[in-house]
Design a protein around this motif. Structure first.
Motif, PDB file in Angstrom:
ATOM      1  N   THR A 233      -0.586   5.844  -4.802  1.00 31.48           N
ATOM      2  CA  THR A 233      -1.913   5.492  -5.306  1.00 31.48           C
ATOM      3  C   THR A 233      -2.959   6.301  -4.543  1.00 31.48           C
ATOM      4  OG1 THR A 233      -2.452   3.721  -3.736  1.00 31.48           O
ATOM      5  CG2 THR A 233      -1.073   3.129  -5.624  1.00 31.48           C
TER       6      THR A 233
ATOM      7  N   PRO B 137      -5.450  -2.931  -6.635  1.00 26.04           N
ATOM      8  CA  PRO B 137      -5.185  -1.515  -6.367  1.00 26.04           C
ATOM      9  C   PRO B 137      -3.854  -1.058  -6.966  1.00 26.04           C
ATOM     10  CG  PRO B 137      -4.733  -2.829  -4.414  1.00 26.04           C
ATOM     11  CD  PRO B 137      -5.339  -3.757  -5.415  1.00 26.04           C
TER      12      PRO B 137
ATOM     13  N   HIS C 161      -7.979   1.733   3.403  1.00 25.09           N
ATOM     14  CA  HIS C 161      -8.974   1.506   2.359  1.00 25.09           C
ATOM     15  C   HIS C 161      -9.277   0.015   2.249  1.00 25.09           C
ATOM     16  CE1 HIS C 161     -10.935   1.631  -1.587  1.00 25.09           C
ATOM     17  NE2 HIS C 161     -10.997   2.953  -1.476  1.00 25.09           N
TER      18      HIS C 161
ATOM     19  N   HIS D 242      -8.773   4.662  -9.867  1.00 24.91           N
ATOM     20  CA  HIS D 242      -9.280   5.467  -8.751  1.00 24.91           C
ATOM     21  C   HIS D 242     -10.586   4.897  -8.193  1.00 24.91           C
ATOM     22  CE1 HIS D 242      -6.876   9.396  -9.796  1.00 24.91           C
ATOM     23  NE2 HIS D 242      -6.176   8.297  -9.992  1.00 24.91           N
ATOM     24  N   SER D 243     -10.791   3.611  -8.361  1.00 28.46           N
ATOM     25  CA  SER D 243     -11.998   2.976  -7.832  1.00 28.46           C
ATOM     26  C   SER D 243     -11.662   1.558  -7.411  1.00 28.46           C
ATOM     27  CB  SER D 243     -13.104   2.960  -8.883  1.00 28.46           C
ATOM     28  OG  SER D 243     -12.983   1.830  -9.737  1.00 28.46           O
ATOM     29  N   PRO D 244     -12.513   0.941  -6.588  1.00 27.34           N
ATOM     30  CA  PRO D 244     -12.273  -0.453  -6.191  1.00 27.34           C
ATOM     31  C   PRO D 244     -12.417  -1.454  -7.330  1.00 27.34           C
ATOM     32  CG  PRO D 244     -13.739   0.654  -4.625  1.00 27.34           C
ATOM     33  CD  PRO D 244     -13.620   1.554  -5.815  1.00 27.34           C
TER      34      PRO D 244
ATOM     35  N   GLY E 244      -0.483   4.504  -0.689  1.00 29.25           N
ATOM     36  CA  GLY E 244      -1.329   5.686  -0.774  1.00 29.25           C
ATOM     37  C   GLY E 244      -0.526   6.937  -0.464  1.00 29.25           C
TER      38      GLY E 244
ATOM     39  N   PHE F 223      -9.824  -1.723  -0.374  1.00 30.58           N
ATOM     40  CA  PHE F 223      -9.277  -2.337  -1.595  1.00 30.58           C
ATOM     41  C   PHE F 223      -7.764  -2.491  -1.438  1.00 30.58           C
ATOM     42  CE2 PHE F 223      -8.711  -1.673  -6.460  1.00 30.58           C
ATOM     43  CZ  PHE F 223      -8.801  -3.031  -6.692  1.00 30.58           C
ATOM     44  N   GLN F 224      -7.301  -3.699  -1.108  1.00 26.89           N
ATOM     45  CA  GLN F 224      -5.885  -3.898  -0.821  1.00 26.89           C
ATOM     46  C   GLN F 224      -5.269  -5.102  -1.529  1.00 26.89           C
ATOM     47  OE1 GLN F 224      -4.039  -1.821   0.927  1.00 26.89           O
ATOM     48  NE2 GLN F 224      -5.607  -0.531   1.854  1.00 26.89           N
TER      49      GLN F 224
ATOM     50  N   TYR G 166      -5.328   4.898  -2.849  1.00 25.44           N
ATOM     51  CA  TYR G 166      -5.908   4.019  -1.824  1.00 25.44           C
ATOM     52  C   TYR G 166      -5.127   4.148  -0.519  1.00 25.44           C
ATOM     53  CZ  TYR G 166      -7.656   2.188  -6.229  1.00 25.44           C
ATOM     54  OH  TYR G 166      -8.194   2.081  -7.480  1.00 25.44           O
TER      55      TYR G 166
ATOM     56  N   ASN H 229       0.851  -1.187   0.000  1.00 24.17           N
ATOM     57  CA  ASN H 229       0.000   0.000   0.000  1.00 24.17           C
ATOM     58  C   ASN H 229       0.885   1.235   0.000  1.00 24.17           C
ATOM     59  OD1 ASN H 229      -1.360   2.367   1.584  1.00 24.17           O
ATOM     60  ND2 ASN H 229      -3.026   1.147   0.742  1.00 24.17           N
TER      61      ASN H 229
ATOM     62  N   GLU I 217     -10.608  -1.097 -10.159  1.00 28.26           N
ATOM     63  CA  GLU I 217      -9.431  -0.917 -11.016  1.00 28.26           C
ATOM     64  C   GLU I 217      -8.904  -2.252 -11.527  1.00 28.26           C
ATOM     65  OE1 GLU I 217      -4.900   0.985 -10.916  1.00 28.26           O
ATOM     66  OE2 GLU I 217      -6.262   1.319  -9.227  1.00 28.26           O
TER      67      GLU I 217
END
Length: 399
Positions: A102, A124, A108, A367-369, A31, A110-111, A104, A29, A371
């Motif tokens: 990212t 993601p 978040h 930019h959405s779950p 983000g 979504f991982q 996320y 991750n 992706e």
């Protein structure tokens, strides 16, 4: 057509190593606000890109401030930015850019990655842009097998998703004197590349009024919340062809029995071209002056147009001609079209350097779950990078 010399280094590109790296990096991750994850990602990039010749540095971010709900600007932390410099003394040099962050956050939902089918990887940052970074590396590795003389810098920043505020000075410095630039944002749907882009400015209007009792003497107050709402309405009404305006959030206010003396309006403006940018500045100044006078409040504006509009000049058309011919020779023709999004290509173009900024992977729903990444695009786009670099080296920009 692909020549014998070109075939020799292109044949060294394999999909599986690119995909394996993408999966490894997508599991981290990174983000924009996850400084620990960004640190891990930067270290992985440094380890992996070390196979290329040149010097790697991790550059400290420039200072950045953000306005909070209290109306004050607070310093925000950013991750360090990755830079690789190869053949810095070469007469002709290219800039390649991407981002490790990212959208996320660490918390978040979504991982993790999973496969939707044999060619569609859901995960993601897979398309935006862990896959793009991985194929960029594979393309450069293949190019290094071609007997290269071209110099290049690779810059991978940690804050692109929030406007590259802490990396903008670095991008401007690295862009100076470059023959061309390639940026690894994901392709548009259908593999289409981005042509012109609008500019983008993010702002916080800090409205300061005067508090008063809502029942005893409200007339003595100056309602900052009402003034901020009026400013939002005026800016929204000012949108037109060539300029979008999005009032996004108002913070502040007070208890129900108090006239609020503070409000902060956050908004975004996107001018299509230089004339629209000039018009946006006039609209902004006029709206602020009118609201300040009408409500007897003070308004302080924080922010600016960090992404200038990216029009298309003759040199960029020539660069796209080289890229599109290379793609056609590889059996995967590409087209390009204007888009409403912005990226580091805006900043590079503002330095007078021709840039193609969708050299990354094919995929969608970024930019959405939802992706996803098209795995078969990884090796094809890596070969495209290698071939474009080779032809820039041997031929320069086409006439």
């Amino acid at each position: 057509m692909i020549g014998v010399e070109e075939s020799a280094f292109l044949e060294t590109v394999e999909r599986q190593p690119i995909l394996d790296r993408t999966l490894e990096w997508a599991a981290i991750n990174s983000g924009t606000t996850n400084l620990s994850g960004l640190r891990t990602m930067a270290e992985r990039l440094a380890d992996t890109f070390a196979g290329l010749p040149g010097e790697i540095t991790l550059v400290d971010p420039a200072p950045v401030e953000k306005v909070g709900a209290d109306g004050k600007a607070h310093a925000i932390e950013s991750g360090r930015h990755f830079v690789l410099s190869v053949r810095p003394q070469a007469e002709r040099r290219v800039l390649l850019t991407g981002h490790m962050d990212t959208v996320y956050a660490a918390d978040h939902a979504f991982q993790a990655c999973d496969w939707l089918d044999d060619d569609t990887l859901h995960g993601p940052g897979t398309a935006d842009m862990k896959g793009g970074l991985s194929l960029m590396l594979a393309g450069l590795e293949a190019y290094e097998r071609s007997g290269p003389t071209l110099g290049y810098d690779v810059m991978i920043n940690s804050d692109e998703e929030t406007g590259s505020l802490s990396s903008a000075p670095l991008i401007a410095r690295l862009a100076q004197g470059k023959l061309a630039a390639l940026t690894y944002e994901p392709a548009l749907p259908g593999g289409i590349m981005a042509r012109a882009r609008p500019g983008s400015g993010n702002f916080a209007a800090i409205v300061t009024g005067r508090s008063a009792h809502a029942g005893r003497n409200p007339e003595d107050g100056r309602n900052a919340l009402v003034a901020a709402a009026d400013l939002a309405q005026r800016l929204h009404a000012a949108r037109r062809d060539g300029l979008t305006v999005n009032p996004a959030r108002i913070e502040g206010g007070a208890p129900n029995n108090t006239v609020p003396d503070l409000a902060v309006l956050h908004f975004n403006m996107r001018p299509r071209g230089p004339d629209d940018l000039a018009a946006a500045r006039v609209i902004l100044d006029d709206a602020i002056a009118q609201v300040a006078a009408a409500h007897d409040v003070a308004i302080h504006l924080h922010g600016g147009f960090a992404r200038p509009p990216k029009p298309i000049g003759s040199e960029t058309q020539r660069l796209f001609g080289l890229v599109s011919q290379a793609a056609e020779d590889l059996g995967s023709p590409v087209n390009w079209k204007d888009t409403g999004g912005v990226c580091d290509g805006n900043n590079i173009a503002a330095c007078g350097v021709p840039v193609i900024d969708t050299m990354g992977a094919c995929g969608g729903a970024i930019h959405s779950p939802d992706e996803f990444l098209i795995a078969s695009s990884l090796d094809m786009r890596a070969k495209l990078t290698a071939l474009v670099m080779h032809r820039l080296d041997r031929e320069g920009l086409p006439a």
